[in-house]
Design a protein around this motif. Structure first.
Motif, PDB file in Angstrom:
ATOM      1  N   ILE A  29       0.859  -1.183   0.000  1.00 30.40           N
ATOM      2  CA  ILE A  29       0.000   0.000   0.000  1.00 30.40           C
ATOM      3  C   ILE A  29       0.892   1.229   0.000  1.00 30.40           C
ATOM      4  N   ALA A  30       0.528   2.221  -0.810  1.00 30.93           N
ATOM      5  CA  ALA A  30       1.205   3.520  -0.806  1.00 30.93           C
ATOM      6  C   ALA A  30       0.213   4.554  -0.297  1.00 30.93           C
ATOM      7  N   VAL A  31       0.676   5.399   0.623  1.00 32.88           N
ATOM      8  CA  VAL A  31      -0.185   6.436   1.183  1.00 32.88           C
ATOM      9  C   VAL A  31       0.531   7.779   1.138  1.00 32.88           C
ATOM     10  N   ARG A  32      -0.262   8.827   1.149  1.00 29.30           N
ATOM     11  CA  ARG A  32       0.266  10.148   1.427  1.00 29.30           C
ATOM     12  C   ARG A  32      -0.352  10.560   2.747  1.00 29.30           C
ATOM     13  N   PHE A  33       0.318  11.431   3.443  1.00 28.98           N
ATOM     14  CA  PHE A  33      -0.203  11.834   4.744  1.00 28.98           C
ATOM     15  C   PHE A  33       0.210  13.254   5.061  1.00 28.98           C
ATOM     16  N   GLN A  34      -0.498  13.816   6.017  1.00 32.63           N
ATOM     17  CA  GLN A  34      -0.150  15.102   6.610  1.00 32.63           C
ATOM     18  C   GLN A  34      -0.403  14.972   8.097  1.00 32.63           C
ATOM     19  N   TYR A  35       0.434  15.604   8.877  1.00 32.18           N
ATOM     20  CA  TYR A  35       0.143  15.706  10.297  1.00 32.18           C
ATOM     21  C   TYR A  35       0.634  17.036  10.821  1.00 32.18           C
ATOM     22  N   GLU A  36       0.023  17.430  11.925  1.00 35.87           N
ATOM     23  CA  GLU A  36       0.390  18.688  12.563  1.00 35.87           C
ATOM     24  C   GLU A  36       0.799  18.419  13.996  1.00 35.87           C
ATOM     25  N   TYR A  37       1.713  19.227  14.471  1.00 33.35           N
ATOM     26  CA  TYR A  37       2.187  19.135  15.847  1.00 33.35           C
ATOM     27  C   TYR A  37       2.879  20.446  16.191  1.00 33.35           C
ATOM     28  N   HIS A  38       3.147  20.634  17.471  1.00 35.25           N
ATOM     29  CA  HIS A  38       3.991  21.755  17.858  1.00 35.25           C
ATOM     30  C   HIS A  38       5.125  21.238  18.721  1.00 35.25           C
ATOM     31  N   ASN A  39       6.198  22.010  18.750  1.00 36.30           N
ATOM     32  CA  ASN A  39       7.333  21.614  19.572  1.00 36.30           C
ATOM     33  C   ASN A  39       7.204  22.244  20.965  1.00 36.30           C
ATOM     34  N   ALA A  40       8.203  22.067  21.791  1.00 39.09           N
ATOM     35  CA  ALA A  40       8.147  22.547  23.176  1.00 39.09           C
ATOM     36  C   ALA A  40       8.101  24.063  23.276  1.00 39.09           C
ATOM     37  N   THR A  41       8.553  24.762  22.228  1.00 39.44           N
ATOM     38  CA  THR A  41       8.510  26.231  22.253  1.00 39.44           C
ATOM     39  C   THR A  41       7.181  26.773  21.740  1.00 39.44           C
ATOM     40  N   GLY A  42       6.298  25.891  21.237  1.00 40.82           N
ATOM     41  CA  GLY A  42       4.998  26.324  20.745  1.00 40.82           C
ATOM     42  C   GLY A  42       4.936  26.539  19.239  1.00 40.82           C
ATOM     43  N   GLN A  43       6.033  26.320  18.532  1.00 41.37           N
ATOM     44  CA  GLN A  43       6.029  26.451  17.066  1.00 41.37           C
ATOM     45  C   GLN A  43       5.272  25.274  16.458  1.00 41.37           C
ATOM     46  N   TRP A  44       4.273  25.593  15.631  1.00 42.51           N
ATOM     47  CA  TRP A  44       3.502  24.554  14.947  1.00 42.51           C
ATOM     48  C   TRP A  44       4.152  24.190  13.626  1.00 42.51           C
ATOM     49  N   PHE A  45       3.947  22.930  13.231  1.00 44.21           N
ATOM     50  CA  PHE A  45       4.458  22.404  11.963  1.00 44.21           C
ATOM     51  C   PHE A  45       3.368  21.562  11.310  1.00 44.21           C
ATOM     52  N   ARG A  46       3.401  21.546   9.994  1.00 45.29           N
ATOM     53  CA  ARG A  46       2.624  20.558   9.236  1.00 45.29           C
ATOM     54  C   ARG A  46       3.655  19.712   8.499  1.00 45.29           C
TER      55      ARG A  46
ATOM     56  N   PRO B 264       7.031  24.866   8.876  1.00 44.73           N
ATOM     57  CA  PRO B 264       6.503  25.671   9.985  1.00 44.73           C
ATOM     58  C   PRO B 264       5.209  26.367   9.549  1.00 44.73           C
ATOM     59  N   ILE B 265       4.224  26.380  10.436  1.00 46.20           N
ATOM     60  CA  ILE B 265       2.956  27.056  10.149  1.00 46.20           C
ATOM     61  C   ILE B 265       2.589  27.927  11.348  1.00 46.20           C
ATOM     62  N   LYS B 266       1.726  28.907  11.075  1.00 39.46           N
ATOM     63  CA  LYS B 266       1.181  29.717  12.154  1.00 39.46           C
ATOM     64  C   LYS B 266       0.015  28.956  12.770  1.00 39.46           C
ATOM     65  N   ILE B 267      -0.253  29.236  14.014  1.00 37.90           N
ATOM     66  CA  ILE B 267      -1.340  28.529  14.697  1.00 37.90           C
ATOM     67  C   ILE B 267      -2.678  28.735  13.973  1.00 37.90           C
ATOM     68  N   ILE B 268      -2.872  29.894  13.353  1.00 38.99           N
ATOM     69  CA  ILE B 268      -4.137  30.156  12.649  1.00 38.99           C
ATOM     70  C   ILE B 268      -4.241  29.343  11.356  1.00 38.99           C
ATOM     71  N   ASP B 269      -3.137  28.769  10.895  1.00 37.78           N
ATOM     72  CA  ASP B 269      -3.141  27.961   9.673  1.00 37.78           C
ATOM     73  C   ASP B 269      -3.377  26.480   9.928  1.00 37.78           C
ATOM     74  N   ARG B 270      -3.564  26.102  11.181  1.00 30.54           N
ATOM     75  CA  ARG B 270      -3.808  24.689  11.481  1.00 30.54           C
ATOM     76  C   ARG B 270      -5.084  24.213  10.803  1.00 30.54           C
ATOM     77  N   LYS B 271      -5.074  22.952  10.326  1.00 29.63           N
ATOM     78  CA  LYS B 271      -6.232  22.356   9.675  1.00 29.63           C
ATOM     79  C   LYS B 271      -6.857  21.234  10.499  1.00 29.63           C
ATOM     80  N   PHE B 272      -6.066  20.621  11.347  1.00 34.65           N
ATOM     81  CA  PHE B 272      -6.533  19.420  12.047  1.00 34.65           C
ATOM     82  C   PHE B 272      -6.841  19.799  13.490  1.00 34.65           C
ATOM     83  N   MET B 273      -8.123  19.989  13.773  1.00 33.91           N
ATOM     84  CA  MET B 273      -8.535  20.569  15.054  1.00 33.91           C
ATOM     85  C   MET B 273      -9.371  19.620  15.912  1.00 33.91           C
ATOM     86  N   TRP B 274      -9.531  18.365  15.516  1.00 37.97           N
ATOM     87  CA  TRP B 274     -10.396  17.479  16.292  1.00 37.97           C
ATOM     88  C   TRP B 274      -9.767  17.203  17.661  1.00 37.97           C
ATOM     89  N   PRO B 275     -10.612  16.805  18.644  1.00 40.55           N
ATOM     90  CA  PRO B 275     -10.071  16.482  19.974  1.00 40.55           C
ATOM     91  C   PRO B 275      -9.047  15.352  19.876  1.00 40.55           C
TER      92      PRO B 275
END
Length: 153
Positions: free
Chosen positions: A83-100, A126-137
């Motif tokens: 199986i081949a997949v593409r994916f995206q994920y978001e997270y932030h580091n300890a300083t609060g910088q978000w990434f996709r 790197p992304i801004k917090i307002i650019d986050r797409k994945f907001m589910w609990p």
């Protein structure tokens, strides 16, 4: 839990991708490692791993660094046992910088449906917090009504 085994169909490959996404969204390295064969081989970016113990250790450290991790995967293609997949994920580091993170994975399964080979290429942006797409609990699965990643960006 039903294990999805090869040979894959469109339906079973799609289900396998969703099961993997849901497992990774638990951020439980012990649970996730059970989806891989005892001698599973991984390339993740520039790291090479072998076996469940190394996978478990890798995931433990990953989710200690990648905080509030949320992942979505999409089936790209499949064959009998791959199986081949593409994916995206978001997270932030300890300083609060978000990434996709944008990536592609190649998966190969044994006859029992365990992943025996995984190769992942991943780029973090790197992304801004307002650019986050994945907001589910989270931790937890992506809601069924969430479209995932139908678009490139």
């Amino acid at each position: 839990m039903t294990i999805i085994r090869p040979p894959f169909t469109l339906e079973t490959a799609t289900a396998k991708v969703r099961v993997a996404e849901d497992a990774w969204n638990t951020r439980d390295p012990h649970k996730v490692a059970l989806a891989y064969s005892e001698n599973s081989e991984w390339r993740n970016r520039d790291q090479f791993l072998r076996g469940r113990d190394q996978i478990r250790e890798f995931l433990t450290h990953k989710w200690e660094r990648e905080l509030d991790y949320r992942l979505t995967k999409s089936l790209w293609s499949y064959t009998d046992n791959r199986i081949a997949v593409r994916f995206q994920y978001e997270y932030h580091n300890a300083t609060g910088q978000w990434f996709r993170a944008y990536g592609n994975e190649l998966w190969e399964f044994d006859d029992d449906g365990l992943m025996q080979r995984r190769e992942a290429s991943i780029n973090d942006v790197p992304i801004k917090i307002i650019d986050r797409k994945f907001m589910w609990p989270a931790p937890g699965p992506r809601p069924a009504a969430d479209a995932g990643i139908p678009l490139v960006k």
